[in-house]
Design a protein around this motif. Sequence first.
Motif, PDB file in Angstrom:
ATOM      1  N   ILE A   3      20.116  24.961  -1.119  1.00 46.25           N
ATOM      2  CA  ILE A   3      18.962  24.726  -0.275  1.00 46.25           C
ATOM      3  C   ILE A   3      17.714  24.975  -1.104  1.00 46.25           C
ATOM      4  CG2 ILE A   3      20.218  25.402   1.816  1.00 46.25           C
ATOM      5  CD1 ILE A   3      18.641  28.012   1.743  1.00 46.25           C
ATOM      6  N   SER A   4      16.579  24.555  -0.587  1.00 50.93           N
ATOM      7  CA  SER A   4      15.328  24.720  -1.304  1.00 50.93           C
ATOM      8  C   SER A   4      14.906  26.191  -1.304  1.00 50.93           C
ATOM      9  CB  SER A   4      14.237  23.876  -0.644  1.00 50.93           C
ATOM     10  OG  SER A   4      12.970  24.206  -1.174  1.00 50.93           O
ATOM     11  N   ALA A  21      12.176  46.929  -3.638  1.00 49.61           N
ATOM     12  CA  ALA A  21      13.003  46.309  -4.669  1.00 49.61           C
ATOM     13  C   ALA A  21      13.724  45.067  -4.147  1.00 49.61           C
ATOM     14  CB  ALA A  21      14.008  47.322  -5.217  1.00 49.61           C
ATOM     15  N   LEU A  22      14.169  45.104  -2.897  1.00 49.96           N
ATOM     16  CA  LEU A  22      14.778  43.916  -2.298  1.00 49.96           C
ATOM     17  C   LEU A  22      13.765  42.782  -2.190  1.00 49.96           C
ATOM     18  CD1 LEU A  22      17.009  45.483   0.493  1.00 49.96           C
ATOM     19  CD2 LEU A  22      17.804  43.912  -1.289  1.00 49.96           C
ATOM     20  N   ALA A  23      12.559  43.096  -1.714  1.00 52.90           N
ATOM     21  CA  ALA A  23      11.511  42.082  -1.626  1.00 52.90           C
ATOM     22  C   ALA A  23      11.204  41.514  -3.007  1.00 52.90           C
ATOM     23  CB  ALA A  23      10.253  42.678  -0.997  1.00 52.90           C
ATOM     24  N   ARG A  24      11.181  42.384  -4.007  1.00 57.39           N
ATOM     25  CA  ARG A  24      10.914  41.945  -5.376  1.00 57.39           C
ATOM     26  C   ARG A  24      12.008  41.006  -5.880  1.00 57.39           C
ATOM     27  NH1 ARG A  24       9.916  45.915 -10.679  1.00 57.39           N
ATOM     28  NH2 ARG A  24      10.430  44.329 -12.257  1.00 57.39           N
ATOM     29  N   ALA A  25      13.269  41.330  -5.593  1.00 59.84           N
ATOM     30  CA  ALA A  25      14.372  40.475  -6.037  1.00 59.84           C
ATOM     31  C   ALA A  25      14.259  39.081  -5.441  1.00 59.84           C
ATOM     32  CB  ALA A  25      15.714  41.116  -5.656  1.00 59.84           C
ATOM     33  N   PHE A  26      13.959  38.994  -4.147  1.00 59.34           N
ATOM     34  CA  PHE A  26      13.822  37.680  -3.501  1.00 59.34           C
ATOM     35  C   PHE A  26      12.598  36.937  -4.037  1.00 59.34           C
ATOM     36  CE2 PHE A  26      17.060  39.152  -0.721  1.00 59.34           C
ATOM     37  CZ  PHE A  26      17.554  38.059  -0.030  1.00 59.34           C
ATOM     38  N   HIS A  27      11.533  37.663  -4.348  1.00 55.99           N
ATOM     39  CA  HIS A  27      10.338  37.005  -4.887  1.00 55.99           C
ATOM     40  C   HIS A  27      10.602  36.502  -6.301  1.00 55.99           C
ATOM     41  CE1 HIS A  27       6.232  36.698  -6.614  1.00 55.99           C
ATOM     42  NE2 HIS A  27       5.944  36.262  -5.392  1.00 55.99           N
ATOM     43  N   GLU A  28      11.283  37.296  -7.118  1.00 54.88           N
ATOM     44  CA  GLU A  28      11.601  36.868  -8.483  1.00 54.88           C
ATOM     45  C   GLU A  28      12.466  35.608  -8.489  1.00 54.88           C
ATOM     46  OE1 GLU A  28      13.253  39.747 -11.134  1.00 54.88           O
ATOM     47  OE2 GLU A  28      11.817  41.299 -10.597  1.00 54.88           O
ATOM     48  N   GLN A  29      13.453  35.566  -7.610  1.00 57.53           N
ATOM     49  CA  GLN A  29      14.419  34.469  -7.635  1.00 57.53           C
ATOM     50  C   GLN A  29      13.940  33.236  -6.880  1.00 57.53           C
ATOM     51  OE1 GLN A  29      17.351  34.872  -9.373  1.00 57.53           O
ATOM     52  NE2 GLN A  29      17.796  32.694  -9.092  1.00 57.53           N
ATOM     53  N   TYR A  30      13.265  33.423  -5.746  1.00 55.93           N
ATOM     54  CA  TYR A  30      12.959  32.299  -4.859  1.00 55.93           C
ATOM     55  C   TYR A  30      11.478  32.169  -4.515  1.00 55.93           C
ATOM     56  CZ  TYR A  30      17.996  32.772  -4.261  1.00 55.93           C
ATOM     57  OH  TYR A  30      19.343  32.879  -4.493  1.00 55.93           O
ATOM     58  N   THR A  92      18.883  28.257   7.533  1.00 56.37           N
ATOM     59  CA  THR A  92      17.575  28.712   7.055  1.00 56.37           C
ATOM     60  C   THR A  92      17.007  29.860   7.882  1.00 56.37           C
ATOM     61  OG1 THR A  92      16.400  27.042   8.369  1.00 56.37           O
ATOM     62  CG2 THR A  92      17.070  26.424   6.132  1.00 56.37           C
ATOM     63  N   ARG A  93      17.831  30.473   8.716  1.00 55.98           N
ATOM     64  CA  ARG A  93      17.390  31.701   9.385  1.00 55.98           C
ATOM     65  C   ARG A  93      17.052  32.757   8.331  1.00 55.98           C
ATOM     66  NH1 ARG A  93      22.510  33.251  12.624  1.00 55.98           N
ATOM     67  NH2 ARG A  93      23.413  31.968  10.966  1.00 55.98           N
ATOM     68  N   PRO A  94      16.087  33.624   8.596  1.00 56.91           N
ATOM     69  CA  PRO A  94      15.798  34.702   7.645  1.00 56.91           C
ATOM     70  C   PRO A  94      16.987  35.654   7.516  1.00 56.91           C
ATOM     71  CG  PRO A  94      14.065  34.509   9.304  1.00 56.91           C
ATOM     72  CD  PRO A  94      15.204  33.667   9.773  1.00 56.91           C
ATOM     73  N   VAL A  95      17.109  36.269   6.362  1.00 59.17           N
ATOM     74  CA  VAL A  95      18.052  37.365   6.160  1.00 59.17           C
ATOM     75  C   VAL A  95      17.361  38.649   6.623  1.00 59.17           C
ATOM     76  CG1 VAL A  95      19.365  38.695   4.465  1.00 59.17           C
ATOM     77  CG2 VAL A  95      19.131  36.205   4.198  1.00 59.17           C
ATOM     78  N   LEU A  96      18.058  39.462   7.400  1.00 62.92           N
ATOM     79  CA  LEU A  96      17.522  40.740   7.868  1.00 62.92           C
ATOM     80  C   LEU A  96      18.296  41.870   7.210  1.00 62.92           C
ATOM     81  CD1 LEU A  96      15.759  42.528   9.677  1.00 62.92           C
ATOM     82  CD2 LEU A  96      17.418  42.172  11.528  1.00 62.92           C
ATOM     83  N   LEU A  97      17.559  42.769   6.518  1.00 66.48           N
ATOM     84  CA  LEU A  97      18.185  43.880   5.817  1.00 66.48           C
ATOM     85  C   LEU A  97      17.418  45.174   6.069  1.00 66.48           C
ATOM     86  CD1 LEU A  97      18.830  42.159   2.361  1.00 66.48           C
ATOM     87  CD2 LEU A  97      20.588  42.842   4.001  1.00 66.48           C
ATOM     88  N   VAL A 334      23.649  37.172  -1.521  1.00 72.69           N
ATOM     89  CA  VAL A 334      23.548  36.954  -0.082  1.00 72.69           C
ATOM     90  C   VAL A 334      23.068  35.532   0.220  1.00 72.69           C
ATOM     91  CG1 VAL A 334      21.185  37.813   0.211  1.00 72.69           C
ATOM     92  CG2 VAL A 334      22.810  38.013   2.085  1.00 72.69           C
ATOM     93  N   VAL A 335      22.201  34.962  -0.608  1.00 74.49           N
ATOM     94  CA  VAL A 335      21.737  33.589  -0.384  1.00 74.49           C
ATOM     95  C   VAL A 335      22.879  32.600  -0.584  1.00 74.49           C
ATOM     96  CG1 VAL A 335      20.225  31.771  -1.277  1.00 74.49           C
ATOM     97  CG2 VAL A 335      19.324  34.073  -0.895  1.00 74.49           C
ATOM     98  N   ALA A 336      23.673  32.780  -1.646  1.00 72.31           N
ATOM     99  CA  ALA A 336      24.827  31.904  -1.861  1.00 72.31           C
ATOM    100  C   ALA A 336      25.804  31.986  -0.695  1.00 72.31           C
ATOM    101  CB  ALA A 336      25.527  32.269  -3.163  1.00 72.31           C
ATOM    102  N   ASP A 337      26.010  33.188  -0.196  1.00 72.30           N
ATOM    103  CA  ASP A 337      26.996  33.417   0.862  1.00 72.30           C
ATOM    104  C   ASP A 337      26.553  32.844   2.201  1.00 72.30           C
ATOM    105  OD1 ASP A 337      29.119  34.449   2.380  1.00 72.30           O
ATOM    106  OD2 ASP A 337      28.182  36.430   2.562  1.00 72.30           O
ATOM    107  N   LEU A 338      25.359  33.201   2.657  1.00 72.32           N
ATOM    108  CA  LEU A 338      24.959  32.918   4.035  1.00 72.32           C
ATOM    109  C   LEU A 338      24.066  31.692   4.180  1.00 72.32           C
ATOM    110  CD1 LEU A 338      24.320  36.565   5.281  1.00 72.32           C
ATOM    111  CD2 LEU A 338      26.403  35.192   5.422  1.00 72.32           C
ATOM    112  N   LEU A 339      23.237  31.401   3.198  1.00 71.89           N
ATOM    113  CA  LEU A 339      22.355  30.242   3.325  1.00 71.89           C
ATOM    114  C   LEU A 339      22.980  28.993   2.709  1.00 71.89           C
ATOM    115  CD1 LEU A 339      20.395  32.779   3.625  1.00 71.89           C
ATOM    116  CD2 LEU A 339      18.581  31.190   3.004  1.00 71.89           C
ATOM    117  N   GLU A 340      23.536  29.153   1.501  1.00 72.38           N
ATOM    118  CA  GLU A 340      24.150  27.996   0.841  1.00 72.38           C
ATOM    119  C   GLU A 340      25.601  27.806   1.243  1.00 72.38           C
ATOM    120  OE1 GLU A 340      21.422  28.025  -3.201  1.00 72.38           O
ATOM    121  OE2 GLU A 340      23.387  28.998  -3.250  1.00 72.38           O
ATOM    122  N   GLU A 341      26.205  28.825   1.830  1.00 68.34           N
ATOM    123  CA  GLU A 341      27.586  28.781   2.323  1.00 68.34           C
ATOM    124  C   GLU A 341      28.549  28.332   1.230  1.00 68.34           C
ATOM    125  OE1 GLU A 341      27.374  26.297   5.787  1.00 68.34           O
ATOM    126  OE2 GLU A 341      26.683  27.935   7.063  1.00 68.34           O
TER     127      GLU A 341
END
Length: 424
Positions: A3-4, A21-30, A92-97, A334-341
């Motif tokens: 997905i985009s 750190a979680l927010a940073r990881a998602f910002h770095e990658q996506y 494309t639902r948000p991930v909640l952590l 988590v993105v590969a698992d739940l968003l990209e399936e």
Amino acid sequence: MSISPRDVDLVLLGGDIGVYALARAFHEQYGTVSTVVTRSVSGPVADSRILRTIELGKDATEEQMAQALLRVGEEHTARRRAAAGGSPDPRTRPVLLANADWLVALIGAHREQLAQHYHLPILSQQLFDAVSDKATFSRLCSEIDVPTPRTVVLDFSQGGPTAVPELDLGWPVVAKASRSSAYTHVSFPGKRKVFELADRAELEDLVRRLDAAGFRDRFVVQEMIPGDDTAMRSVTAYVDSAGEVTLLGGAHVLLEEHTPGALGNPAAMITTDLGEVFDAAVRFLEHTGYRGYANFDVKVDPRDGVAKFFEVNPRIGRNNQYMTSAGANVARAVVADLLEERRMPQLRPSDEILYSIVPRPLLWRYVRDPELRRRARRIARHRTVHPLAYGPEGVKRRAYVSAAMANQVKKFLTHYPRPTDDGF
């Protein structure tokens, strides 16, 4: 199916270093700008360019926190529906952590409503209760030959006075709440995350204080495993929806925090391959049917060289930046698992780094083993990472990180002025 990156969204409950750190990881990658829902906006998440904060007030109840998450989820759903011109892609639902046991438990308690708007990579309530309870954790480990410290369980559910049985663990012993989520709301003088108790009189005094405070859960009393902070190891993992461990990494702890409320949280670590420790962690995850993020605390016993598992945190842990900075971005699993399936090949850190929230001169003071100190210094020259020191942030953030580092000197000189043989 990929997905985009613009479709990757993250909502976080809480506001500590691990949440940032979680927010940073998602910002770095996506490039994700995350939403943080928290009672109070404190230093780790304040004045950030990579997240937006929703402050509920320090007296917000758990129900108010849950309702805030539902409102945020409904807003996200409405925006996705408008952008799609109809029913949005459910992927494309948000991930909640969240990154505290009691906050993960709060999400779990409202799973049915929240799942309408979010991906929820958290354990079922039954499994959460089983693995986050240190007493049950020891039993589960014994079923698959994963070593743990010898443990005695004290049950406070009857309302006191709670009996203290005879112990055959030697003195001193270590005592801590069996479930941190049940301990969070209890208050009493001298409350600590972990207690070192020199003799039976100190244990009986702690039991009296817990009874008086209205504690109604369980405490575990464990044998003291010798060795200072450098005997500790950290393991971080993610288990996908099919039960595959798709993220796995570890670190050799150099120094832990020593303030009463944060005792045991890693303050400095170097990434490393943990070999058989990884094998034992995977065995536990597969045996229990685990799903989502996990963080294990392990200590190598110098008496026999055996790595003994203390607990598994049913979340990623506040020190998760070491994984992302060493080449295993924690968002990818988590993105590969739940968003990209899709099933992702197992991702492991590829780089040696020093993760540290303390100034290096202070750190070297506490690493007494010359060979380990030389190794850590070599790695530090190559790359040192502070979870809050992130390039896209502005001058206010850089000033906060500098001040926080300086404050660590004061904390250690107050609570742990010199290294000890047992880390207490």
